[in-house]
Every structure is written in structure tokens, then in C-alpha cells.
Enzyme design. Structure first.
Site, mmCIF file in Angstrom:
data_model
loop_
_atom_site.group_PDB
_atom_site.id
_atom_site.type_symbol
_atom_site.label_atom_id
_atom_site.label_comp_id
_atom_site.label_asym_id
_atom_site.label_seq_id
_atom_site.Cartn_x
_atom_site.Cartn_y
_atom_site.Cartn_z
ATOM 1 N N ILE A 18 8.564 -86.097 -46.972
ATOM 2 C CA ILE A 18 7.700 -85.071 -47.551
ATOM 3 C C ILE A 18 8.473 -84.196 -48.527
ATOM 4 O O ILE A 18 7.986 -83.851 -49.604
ATOM 5 C CB ILE A 18 7.067 -84.224 -46.436
ATOM 6 C CG1 ILE A 18 6.028 -85.052 -45.669
ATOM 7 C CG2 ILE A 18 6.431 -82.953 -47.004
ATOM 8 C CD1 ILE A 18 5.509 -84.385 -44.404
ATOM 9 N N ASP A 37 19.607 -80.263 -48.529
ATOM 10 C CA ASP A 37 19.470 -81.166 -47.390
ATOM 11 C C ASP A 37 20.822 -81.367 -46.714
ATOM 12 O O ASP A 37 21.874 -81.286 -47.366
ATOM 13 C CB ASP A 37 18.919 -82.523 -47.859
ATOM 14 C CG ASP A 37 18.256 -83.311 -46.746
ATOM 15 O OD1 ASP A 37 17.025 -83.449 -46.777
ATOM 16 O OD2 ASP A 37 18.966 -83.780 -45.840
ATOM 17 N N ASN A 90 10.938 -76.658 -45.366
ATOM 18 C CA ASN A 90 10.432 -77.947 -44.912
ATOM 19 C C ASN A 90 11.301 -78.626 -43.861
ATOM 20 O O ASN A 90 10.893 -79.627 -43.284
ATOM 21 C CB ASN A 90 10.268 -78.871 -46.137
ATOM 22 C CG ASN A 90 9.822 -80.258 -45.764
ATOM 23 O OD1 ASN A 90 8.749 -80.443 -45.194
ATOM 24 N ND2 ASN A 90 10.653 -81.248 -46.065
ATOM 25 N N SER A 145 2.705 -77.996 -38.444
ATOM 26 C CA SER A 145 2.345 -79.313 -37.921
ATOM 27 C C SER A 145 1.038 -79.172 -37.165
ATOM 28 O O SER A 145 0.714 -78.090 -36.658
ATOM 29 C CB SER A 145 3.431 -79.845 -36.975
ATOM 30 O OG SER A 145 2.984 -80.987 -36.270
ATOM 31 N N TYR A 158 8.836 -78.714 -29.795
ATOM 32 C CA TYR A 158 8.399 -78.941 -31.175
ATOM 33 C C TYR A 158 7.073 -78.234 -31.433
ATOM 34 O O TYR A 158 6.916 -77.498 -32.412
ATOM 35 C CB TYR A 158 8.263 -80.435 -31.438
ATOM 36 C CG TYR A 158 7.806 -80.768 -32.846
ATOM 37 C CD1 TYR A 158 8.717 -80.794 -33.893
ATOM 38 C CD2 TYR A 158 6.470 -81.048 -33.122
ATOM 39 C CE1 TYR A 158 8.302 -81.087 -35.187
ATOM 40 C CE2 TYR A 158 6.050 -81.336 -34.408
ATOM 41 C CZ TYR A 158 6.975 -81.360 -35.440
ATOM 42 O OH TYR A 158 6.561 -81.637 -36.716
ATOM 43 N N LYS A 162 6.386 -75.025 -33.979
ATOM 44 C CA LYS A 162 5.474 -75.111 -35.120
ATOM 45 C C LYS A 162 4.326 -74.116 -35.002
ATOM 46 O O LYS A 162 3.832 -73.599 -36.006
ATOM 47 C CB LYS A 162 4.947 -76.539 -35.253
ATOM 48 C CG LYS A 162 6.014 -77.551 -35.662
ATOM 49 C CD LYS A 162 6.624 -77.210 -37.011
ATOM 50 C CE LYS A 162 7.578 -78.266 -37.500
ATOM 51 N NZ LYS A 162 8.120 -77.961 -38.844
ATOM 52 N N ILE A 191 1.869 -88.595 -41.108
ATOM 53 C CA ILE A 191 2.165 -88.929 -42.495
ATOM 54 C C ILE A 191 3.134 -90.100 -42.496
ATOM 55 O O ILE A 191 4.179 -90.049 -41.840
ATOM 56 C CB ILE A 191 2.787 -87.731 -43.242
ATOM 57 C CG1 ILE A 191 1.864 -86.516 -43.160
ATOM 58 C CG2 ILE A 191 3.096 -88.104 -44.689
ATOM 59 C CD1 ILE A 191 0.516 -86.686 -43.824
ATOM 60 N N LEU A 192 2.790 -91.131 -43.229
ATOM 61 C CA LEU A 192 3.612 -92.338 -43.212
ATOM 62 C C LEU A 192 4.807 -92.195 -44.147
ATOM 63 O O LEU A 192 4.897 -92.813 -45.209
ATOM 64 C CB LEU A 192 2.773 -93.560 -43.584
ATOM 65 C CG LEU A 192 1.735 -93.984 -42.530
ATOM 66 C CD1 LEU A 192 1.035 -95.255 -42.962
ATOM 67 C CD2 LEU A 192 2.376 -94.173 -41.153
ATOM 68 N N THR A 193 5.740 -91.364 -43.721
ATOM 69 C CA THR A 193 7.032 -91.285 -44.382
ATOM 70 C C THR A 193 7.813 -92.555 -44.053
ATOM 71 O O THR A 193 7.440 -93.303 -43.133
ATOM 72 C CB THR A 193 7.823 -90.074 -43.875
ATOM 73 O OG1 THR A 193 8.045 -90.240 -42.462
ATOM 74 C CG2 THR A 193 7.053 -88.777 -44.102
#
Length: 268
Positions: A18, A37, A90, A145, A158, A162, A191-193
Site C-alpha cells: 500500500i 521504510d 502507514n 484497518s 492488532y 488500529k 487488500i491483495l498486496t
């Protein structure tokens, strides 16, 4: 083209998935992008790719678990480009082996996820907001999320982290709105990362699809375009909100697919 022309954007976790898609979209629309990153090589390669396509970007190292590293990310951005107009918080972690149910989760993992998923958002805002105030405003977008709104059998830490991001977003929006700073969040569903594709079998992807309102899964670009929308001046009167980008997966009664199957109705 040009929806964020000339603005300076920091994208954390921008080397892949993303974050990468968002960095590319923001650059395409005219922003100067700092890709931060833990994977510094990946961040630098992503920036080089943007530059090769006529955009402006740099890649730098970020350890989102450390305040000093987040501070340095903002300082390097200002040193390079003069200010910060857009901050996309992010970075996020999940751990299916340690982040379990309440009785069995690893408490050290709880602390780690709270640091990276929640505290890093707070710290990013802390160091970016003064520069946004000086610049006359800005836009902060946080990655939440759907786990913030729907509980699960595992991933307790998690989900809690979020959910806190969602509410922190409201606090930032309330406290700094009079400085022309907007703060919103985006809550992705599945989401298909590349990572998701590698970790979810085709059978499991079909299981998720069965409960979608739309007949397909999300792609990183779907979140990237939502972030672009929130970063742009097109929504200058929108703040403190969390946009759920989840294909209608959580919209209906969860028994709908079963009733469709029982009645012979076509599902999607």
C-alpha cells in the site's frame, strides 16, 4: 494530474504494498515524496523508479519503533524539501503466531504492536505538525484497518492498536484543525498486496470473496487513490473521518452468503 502538485509528502512503510502504491500515485500527481521504510534499499529503489518516470522522490531508512528515527525522517524531509504538507502514517505490523486471543497472546508482542502500529502514528504527527502549522496547513492520513471495527478470533493487539488509531485520528483533527490541518484515516479490508498474495492460498482468498459485496478483492492502488483523495484540497472540509475501503465485506448480515446458497441464489 496535479492534484497534489508541489506538495511534500512523507510516506512511511513506502517500500512495498500500500505504501509503495501510494508513493507512486502521489508522485504522479505532482508531490515530492519521501519514502521512509525499514527496508532502506527497497525505499531507495522505489524512489529511483519514481524519478525515472519524471517524478521527484527520495528513499530513506525508518525504524518506526524508535522515536528518534521518526524525528529524523521528518527532519530529513524538511532539510531536503523545506516542509511537510502530507503525512501518510502507514507503517503497521501483525503477527499471527504471537498475537492470539486474550488468554494466549504474547504480552511483549502486544507492546511491540502498540509501539509500531499506534505510537509511531502519534510520534509522526508530533514532529510533522509544527512544520505543517508553519506552512499554513497540511493533511495527515493514518492507516487503520477494518480490524478496528470487527473483532476476530486472534490478532487482539492488532485490532486494539488500529481501533486506537481511529480515535487518535479524531483527536489530532480536533486539536489542530484551526491550524488548517486535516487528519483522516483509511481502513482497508483485505487488500491483495504481494505479501497477502503470498500468504493467502487461493482457497482462502475465495472464502473472503464469498462475503464481499463486490465481486473482487482490493488492490494496493485502491487504498492509494483513497489516500490521494484525502491528501488533496478537493476534500478541504473533511477531517476526523475514517474511510472504510473493504469492498462491502462488512456491510451485510454475515449469514447472507449462506442464505443465498440455501435458496439457490447466485452469490456475487
Amino acid at each position: 494530474m496535479g492534484r497534489v502538485q508541489g506538495k511534500v509528502a512523507v510516506v512511511t512503510g513506502g517500500a512495498s504494498g500500500i505504501g509503495l502504491a501510494t508513493a507512486q500515485v502521489l508522485a504522479k500527481e505532482g508531490a515530492k515524496v519521501v519514502i521512509a521504510d525499514f527496508n532502506q534499499k527497497g525505499a531507495e529503489e522505489a524512489a529511483q523508479e519514481i524519478v525515472s518516470q519524471g517524478g521527484e522522490a527520495i528513499g530513506i531508512f525508518l525504524d518506526a519503533s524508535k522515536e528518534e528515527s521518526i524525528k529524523e525522517t521528518i527532519e530529513k524531509t524538511v532539510e531536503k524539501y523545506g516542509t511537510v504538507n502530507i503525512l501518510f502514517n502507514n507503517v503497521g505490523l501483525t503477527n499471527l503466531k504471537k498475537d492470539l486471543d486474550v488468554l494466549n497472546l504474547d504480552l511483549d508482542e502486544w507492546d511491540r504492536l502498540m509501539d509500531v502500529n499506534l505510537k509511531s502514528v502519534l510520534i509522526g504527527c508530533k514532529y510533522a505538525i509544527p512544520h505543517m502549522i508553519e506552512a499554513g496547513g497540511g493533511s495527515i492520513i493514518n492507516t487503520a484497518s477494518m480490524a478496528a471495527f470487527a473483532s476476530d478470533a486472534i490478532r487482539t493487539a492488532y485490532g486494539a492498536s488500529k481501533a486506537a488509531v481511529v480515535h487518535l485520528t479524531k483527536y489530532v483533527a480536533t486539536q489542530y484543525g484551526m491550524h488548517n490541518i486535516r487528519c483522516n484515516a483509511v481502513a482497508p479490508g483485505l487488500i491483495l498486496t504481494p505479501a497477502a498474495k503470498n500468504n493467502l492460498s487461493p482457497e482462502l482468498q475465495k472464502t473472503f470473496m464469498r462475503y464481499n459485496a463486490l465481486p473482487y478483492h482490493g488492490e494496493p492502488e485502491d487504498i492509494a487513490n483513497t489516500v490521494l483523495f484525502l491528501a488533496s484540497d478537493e476534500v478541504k472540509f473533511l477531517t476526523g473521518q475514517t474511510i472504510e475501503v473493504e469492498g462491502g465485506h462488512y456491510l451485510g448480515n454475515p449469514t447472507i452468503p449462506d442464505f443465498r446458497a440455501m435458496s439457490g441464489m447466485k452469490s456475487n
